[in-house]
Write an enzyme that holds these catalytic residues in place. Structure first.
Site, PDB file in Angstrom:
ATOM      1  N   CYS A 120      -1.990   2.489   6.927  1.00 13.41           N
ATOM      2  CA  CYS A 120      -1.392   1.423   6.145  1.00 13.41           C
ATOM      3  C   CYS A 120      -1.668   0.047   6.747  1.00 13.41           C
ATOM      4  O   CYS A 120      -1.707  -0.130   7.946  1.00 13.41           O
ATOM      5  CB  CYS A 120       0.108   1.636   6.011  1.00 13.41           C
ATOM      6  SG  CYS A 120       0.508   2.809   4.712  1.00 13.41           S
TER       7      CYS A 120
ATOM      8  N   CYS B 186       5.146  -7.493   7.587  1.00 14.95           N
ATOM      9  CA  CYS B 186       6.109  -7.003   8.571  1.00 14.95           C
ATOM     10  C   CYS B 186       6.287  -8.067   9.647  1.00 14.95           C
ATOM     11  O   CYS B 186       5.332  -8.736  10.036  1.00 14.95           O
ATOM     12  CB  CYS B 186       5.608  -5.698   9.189  1.00 14.95           C
ATOM     13  SG  CYS B 186       6.757  -4.945  10.373  1.00 14.95           S
TER      14      CYS B 186
ATOM     15  N   GLU C 294       0.814  -1.206   0.000  1.00 15.04           N
ATOM     16  CA  GLU C 294       0.000   0.000   0.000  1.00 15.04           C
ATOM     17  C   GLU C 294       0.849   1.258   0.000  1.00 15.04           C
ATOM     18  O   GLU C 294       1.964   1.268   0.525  1.00 15.04           O
ATOM     19  CB  GLU C 294      -0.892   0.037   1.244  1.00 15.04           C
ATOM     20  CG  GLU C 294      -1.905  -1.066   1.323  1.00 15.04           C
ATOM     21  CD  GLU C 294      -2.664  -1.040   2.643  1.00 15.04           C
ATOM     22  OE1 GLU C 294      -2.797   0.066   3.229  1.00 15.04           O
ATOM     23  OE2 GLU C 294      -3.107  -2.096   3.095  1.00 15.04           O
TER      24      GLU C 294
ATOM     25  N   CYS D 254      -0.771  -2.637  15.171  1.00 18.96           N
ATOM     26  CA  CYS D 254      -0.503  -2.345  13.762  1.00 18.96           C
ATOM     27  C   CYS D 254      -1.145  -3.383  12.843  1.00 18.96           C
ATOM     28  O   CYS D 254      -0.926  -4.588  13.004  1.00 18.96           O
ATOM     29  CB  CYS D 254       1.004  -2.287  13.526  1.00 18.96           C
ATOM     30  SG  CYS D 254       1.450  -1.914  11.816  1.00 18.96           S
TER      31      CYS D 254
ATOM     32  N   CYS E 236       3.269   8.286   1.469  1.00 18.56           N
ATOM     33  CA  CYS E 236       3.700   7.303   2.466  1.00 18.56           C
ATOM     34  C   CYS E 236       3.837   5.973   1.744  1.00 18.56           C
ATOM     35  O   CYS E 236       2.874   5.482   1.143  1.00 18.56           O
ATOM     36  CB  CYS E 236       2.667   7.214   3.590  1.00 18.56           C
ATOM     37  SG  CYS E 236       3.073   6.000   4.867  1.00 18.56           S
TER      38      CYS E 236
ATOM     39  N   LEU F  28       7.605   5.325  18.966  1.00 15.47           N
ATOM     40  CA  LEU F  28       7.918   5.104  20.378  1.00 15.47           C
ATOM     41  C   LEU F  28       6.721   4.532  21.126  1.00 15.47           C
ATOM     42  O   LEU F  28       6.798   3.458  21.719  1.00 15.47           O
ATOM     43  CB  LEU F  28       8.378   6.424  21.010  1.00 15.47           C
ATOM     44  CG  LEU F  28       9.053   6.322  22.369  1.00 15.47           C
ATOM     45  CD1 LEU F  28      10.328   5.489  22.300  1.00 15.47           C
ATOM     46  CD2 LEU F  28       9.353   7.717  22.926  1.00 15.47           C
ATOM     47  N   HIS F  29       5.637   5.279  21.181  1.00 12.41           N
ATOM     48  CA  HIS F  29       4.336   4.805  21.643  1.00 12.41           C
ATOM     49  C   HIS F  29       4.254   4.403  23.117  1.00 12.41           C
ATOM     50  O   HIS F  29       3.262   3.795  23.536  1.00 12.41           O
ATOM     51  CB  HIS F  29       3.838   3.644  20.785  1.00 12.41           C
ATOM     52  CG  HIS F  29       3.860   3.916  19.318  1.00 12.41           C
ATOM     53  ND1 HIS F  29       3.403   5.093  18.758  1.00 12.41           N
ATOM     54  CD2 HIS F  29       4.327   3.167  18.269  1.00 12.41           C
ATOM     55  CE1 HIS F  29       3.569   5.055  17.440  1.00 12.41           C
ATOM     56  NE2 HIS F  29       4.132   3.909  17.115  1.00 12.41           N
TER      57      HIS F  29
ATOM     58  N   GLY G 237       5.788  -2.518   6.616  1.00 12.85           N
ATOM     59  CA  GLY G 237       7.157  -2.984   6.775  1.00 12.85           C
ATOM     60  C   GLY G 237       8.008  -2.085   7.649  1.00 12.85           C
ATOM     61  O   GLY G 237       7.650  -0.942   7.959  1.00 12.85           O
ATOM     62  N   GLU G 238       9.152  -2.610   8.078  1.00 12.36           N
ATOM     63  CA  GLU G 238      10.145  -1.881   8.871  1.00 12.36           C
ATOM     64  C   GLU G 238      11.322  -1.545   7.967  1.00 12.36           C
ATOM     65  O   GLU G 238      12.073  -2.436   7.559  1.00 12.36           O
ATOM     66  CB  GLU G 238      10.591  -2.744  10.060  1.00 12.36           C
ATOM     67  CG  GLU G 238      11.866  -2.320  10.749  1.00 12.36           C
ATOM     68  CD  GLU G 238      11.863  -0.881  11.227  1.00 12.36           C
ATOM     69  OE1 GLU G 238      12.748  -0.113  10.809  1.00 12.36           O
ATOM     70  OE2 GLU G 238      10.969  -0.534  12.033  1.00 12.36           O
TER      71      GLU G 238
ATOM     72  N   CYS H  41       4.140  -5.416  16.172  1.00  9.40           N
ATOM     73  CA  CYS H  41       3.545  -4.392  17.042  1.00  9.40           C
ATOM     74  C   CYS H  41       2.051  -4.664  17.192  1.00  9.40           C
ATOM     75  O   CYS H  41       1.335  -4.852  16.205  1.00  9.40           O
ATOM     76  CB  CYS H  41       3.788  -2.998  16.472  1.00  9.40           C
ATOM     77  SG  CYS H  41       5.544  -2.576  16.336  1.00  9.40           S
TER      78      CYS H  41
ATOM     79  N   SER I 140      10.707   6.097   9.080  1.00 14.46           N
ATOM     80  CA  SER I 140      10.139   5.704  10.368  1.00 14.46           C
ATOM     81  C   SER I 140      10.581   4.296  10.746  1.00 14.46           C
ATOM     82  O   SER I 140      10.493   3.371   9.930  1.00 14.46           O
ATOM     83  CB  SER I 140       8.607   5.754  10.301  1.00 14.46           C
ATOM     84  OG  SER I 140       8.043   5.322  11.517  1.00 14.46           O
TER      85      SER I 140
END
Length: 342
Positions: free
Chosen positions: A334, A113, A93, A120, A106, A216-217, A160-161, A117, A192
């Protein structure tokens, strides 16, 4: 025979390829221009190349092309969400957002991923593979072609990371910013990460000029480990140390993304603890009401508490913004569109 992914190649690599084809090196910049400025998708359109070279390229190389599987356009703010189909029939996406200063996209860096998380949508269907540099680039090119306008800002915050696909992402950044190609300054790029600390140090040493954004969250290890498994590998002290090193090395401000989850990380005590952790760092905090997904019970913080959280941080001297919500009517966050297509 696997064909060569020509759009992922640097000019220097193209020169070596042309030498192997017994062709002059100067053709490399011509091909690079066709791929990254004119953005053609078939070799036959490269009209200043000899027919013999076009035939060799067609036989040995491929030009990555993403097709639009689905496209949603917000009736609220013209945000456009794409579900792109990759050459191997996987999906990623991208989201284009319109601002007064230009178009921002974006983009995704992996199919799925592996970071896990809890809040997510991107990770729920699991990890499939890394994207190639050309597949990352082509999200920008295809979206720009579709809207008929230049993409002037890029955010690597999709599926993804990015730092888990480090080599391909760095090559993508070098191709994106090449003066002979799309020529986008990396000061207009934000990357990110959920906190892959060893790669943050590597990124700092490159001094690329991009903005580093940290998902961070949480204000402490206890909360962060509950929602972000990466914290069990790199705890907050290690992560924040790497962030300080990045800011000091690059003189670039760190952006901390903080998704507010009702009853989990949105209290005044959490704000005060977060402020104490970030005090003195070149940074700002971007507050985001968490996206609610069906696989979890996480709920958005009440709107009033988002404002309160911002005020608590500002009172402690932390520069804090609240992210503007875009594309709310098309589920622009996303991961949701790809997941629904599986």
């Amino acid at each position: 025979m696997n064909k060569i992914d020509i759009k992922s190649m640097t000019i220097e690599e193209l020169e070596e390829l042309l030498i192997s084809f017994k062709q002059p090196k100067f053709r490399a910049k011509q091909i690079f221009d066709w791929l990254h400025v004119k953005k053609v998708l078939i070799f036959a359109e490269m009209s200043n190349l000899p027919k013999s070279l076009i035939e060799v390229l067609d036989e040995s190389c491929t030009i990555t092309n993403l097709s639009i599987k689905r496209k949603l356009v917000s009736q609220i703010d013209e945000t456009t969400k794409y579900l792109f189909e990759l050459p191997d029939s996987e999906f990623v996406e991208s989201v284009v957002m319109k601002y007064k200063h230009g178009n921002s996209i974006c983009i995704s860096t992996q199919v799925g991923c592996k970071m896990g998380c809890a809040f997510c949508a991107s990770t729920k269907a699991g990890f499939v593979r890394n994207l190639t540099p050309s597949e990352i680039l082509e999200q920008i090119y295809a979206a720009g072609k579709d809207i008929g306008e230049r993409i002037s800002n890029v955010v690597l915050m999709g599926i993804g990371e990015p730092l888990d696909n480090y080599d391909n992402v760095i090559r993508f950044l070098n191709l994106l910013s090449n003066e002979n190609g799309h020529n986008l300054s990396l000061r207009h790029v934000s990357l990110s990460t959920c906190g892959v600390v060893d790669k943050i140090y590597e990124l700092a040493r490159l001094k690329l000029g991009l903005t580093l954004s940290i998902s961070l969250h949480a204000p402490n290890d206890q909360i962060r480990s509950q929602t972000m498994p990466i914290n069990n590998r790199f705890n907050m002290d290690e992560l924040l140390k790497a962030c300080k090193e990045y800011a000091n090395t690059t003189s670039r401000r760190i952006s901390f993304e903080y998704a507010l989850i009702r009853g989990v990380n949105d209290s005044e005590a959490c704000a005060n603890e977060l402020a104490s952790k970030l005090k003195g760092m070149l940074c700002h905090v971007n507050l985001i009401p968490v996206n609610e997904i069906k696989e979890t019970d996480f709920k958005k913080t009440y709107p009033k508490n988002v404002v309160n959280f911002q005020q608590w941080l500002v009172k402690k001297g932390i520069n804090t913004t609240i992210r503007r919500t875009l594309g709310a009517d098309i589920s622009a966050a996303c991961g949701q569109l790809r997941r629904d297509n599986l």
